[in-house]
Design an enzyme around this catalytic site. Structure first.
Site, PDB file in Angstrom:
ATOM      1  CD  GLU A 129       6.668   2.137  -1.695  1.00  0.00           C
ATOM      2  OE1 GLU A 129       8.071   1.673  -2.160  1.00  0.00           O
ATOM      3  OE2 GLU A 129       7.910   2.961  -1.232  1.00  0.00           O
TER       4      GLU A 129
ATOM      5  CD  GLU B 238       0.548   0.359   2.829  1.00  0.00           C
ATOM      6  OE1 GLU B 238       0.773   1.918   3.158  1.00  0.00           O
ATOM      7  OE2 GLU B 238       2.069  -0.521   2.983  1.00  0.00           O
TER       8      GLU B 238
END
Lengths: 356, 356
Positions: free
Chosen positions: A321, A177
């Site tokens: 991420e 994310e």
């Protein structure tokens, strides 16, 4: 029945027969009993998930869900929301941490706009990201719900749809994310699902908040919880009131993967918030989750406890991420290789005396 | 001056300039401060070792030292020494855990006969193993020294020679071992070097000793220490009195690698016993050691403490062979890739507001 209910209904427990077969095979391999520890535990779990003791894990996909957060208006993080957009461009150019670590892992990265507060249609048209934008960022959950119940369901179903779209070319999913401000909803989610009212123990520095601002961040999150009163037994309600679009996307991705009997490697703090929402909606979905790593964010240990999972790695990482998911995928390759390539006592002519 | 003294004299501390350059480069990369935690710590250490911030780690070599142990006559392990030989054959046929995990890591495996109690000349002639046999197994250290001082030096120098022989085609070494009975000398070494007299806290089940035999194993090791009185300030003396040929080979390999400014990934319990001997001979050699994983053997945490190192992985493994070293090499690849391939804030057009 909608996609969400339909997907949840398809999530089955692990296959006990495949797990027993995996254990029997492992015990025939040329090593002392269970000498590769958690790699072997992982192998058994993967067999149960995939229904296949050869553990298909070669095709790896990190799904990076991006979204923005109204809560940043409260001064809970030092960076501006613009960085979410800038980082999405960085992902599409291959320069971010996740791009680098996915390459090391042999994983592909798919970036999904779940709710970034800028127009990314240029990247969508170029085929560089998927468009599942629910809205241009959530609302400020310190002043009301982060999103409507309808939008929460939409975020979950977009996540499921992403899993279904990619499934034919994927053996293992990893979650990731990007979203400036997204540690705040994650801290809120773990507080609510732990049945607690004070978020302070689960509030951390995120991407670098000054230590002296932590109390303010905790107070804002606490206000959001008190104002919204999310129902901890209703995952959609928790997501709607104090969540985020990318967190809903991650929860949906996990539900979708679980319905397909595919393992999902859950990254760190924010991904685990998504995993917690998924687990409320379907406790059985937890069977398909592998916790990649223990995040440096203080609330992550509690999340792992609520999920009933022990992270595979512990490297003081806090990048998100999907970087932790990518790093831990090597352990899945290891588990699969052990199942497929190691000699048995019989084939290698090694005595089993003293080993049984 | 002999090879041992000559090698120790060549071991220099880490290069502080290269480390500072690595830190500066890392701080320019598109992520919050030190967000990849221990991967970045590792990157800085590797820069200091190799004097090169591009971190050359592509060519990986697991050196698997094999040897047998006279102490098995005391009933301290359930397997017969014959299994050492059988496993050496298994290694040469590619069927053991280390073969599988080295392949996953992209590492080559070199097997060295340091002191196996059988004739392996067939494998030496076939070019499948290196011959640095000191003797056909150590003597029983519960009844006298495990080996002479001359043989201890020979084992260390064979280890150094192995590093020098392989160096031109190796960026990173990993240690590994095979030797039925070798947890006993390893427990003895950690006890002595901790300055303690009771080995019990550092005695474990090795390859599967029954729990009810642990007290006997500890008593045998204690007797060996009391009888031999190794001098904890003399690494050669400790190795000679309560060590093993493969443990000496590992210590020598580490010294050789350190003298060449090459990183050495130290596997688990037995490899760390070798690392402890190396650290007594050259405290600076510790700078070149990376502890791969925390072993399930109870004495390993004390070893890590004495070495001043925190293991990278913690997966309840206890196989040895270099399997933990192989698994952790992926983290070195990750560190190197981050240094070489990640975008900077400037190159990616990402703001640094709030990140400094």
């Amino acid at each position: 029945m909608g996609l969400l209910e339909d997907t949840i209904a398809k999530i089955n427990p692990l296959d006990k027969d495949a797990m027993a077969q995996a254990v029997a095979h492992i015990n025939s391999l040329t090593m002392p009993p269970w000498a590769l520890g958690r790699i072997l535990d992982l192998a058994v779990e993967l067999a149960g998930m995939t229904r296949d003791i050869t553990l298909p894990v070669a095709r790896k996909e990190i799904v990076l869900m991006a979204g923005d957060h109204g809560i940043v208006a409260e001064g809970v993080c030092p960076q501006p929301s613009a960085i979410t957009t800038q980082m999405v461009y960085n992902f599409t150019q291959g320069g971010a941490g996740i791009n680098v670590l996915a390459t090391v892992a042999g994983a592909h990265v798919t970036v999904v706009d779940m709710g970034v507060a800028s127009d990314l249609s240029e990247l969508v048209r170029a085929g560089l990201i998927l468009d599942h934008k629910v809205a241009y960022g959530t609302k400020n959950f310190a002043q009301g719900a982060a999103m409507s119940r309808e939008d929460a369901i939409r975020a979950l179903e977009y996540g499921i749809a992403t899993a279904l779209e990619l499934a034919d070319s994927v053996d293992v999913f990893g979650t990731g994310e990007m979203g400036i401000g997204n540690t705040s909803p994650s801290s809120a989610i773990v507080t609510v699902l732990a049945g607690e009212t004070d978020p302070a123990p689960y509030v951390g520095r995120g991407a670098g908040l000054a230590v002296e601002r932590l109390a303010h961040k905790a107070a804002v999150i606490r206000r959001g919880i008190e104002l919204n009163r999310p129902d901890k037994n209703d995952g959609i309600d928790v997501l709607a009131k104090v969540g985020g679009f990318e967190i809903g996307g991650i929860a949906g991705l996990i539900l979708g993967a679980a319905s397909l009997h595919k393992p999902v490697v859950v990254d760190g703090f924010i991904s685990s918030a998504g995993a917690l929402i998924a687990a409320v909606l379907s406790p059985t979905a937890r069977d398909y989750m592998i916790l990649a790593h223990g995040s440096a964010e203080p609330g992550h240990m509690k999340m792992a406890e609520l999920l009933g999972k022990k992270p595979m790695l512990d490297l003081s990482m806090r990048l998100g991420e999907g970087t932790g998911a990518a790093l831990s995928m090597n352990l899945l390759d290891a588990a699969s290789a052990i199942m497929n390539k190691m000699a048995t006592f019989e084939s290698a002519g090694v005595e089993t005396e003293g080993l049984k």
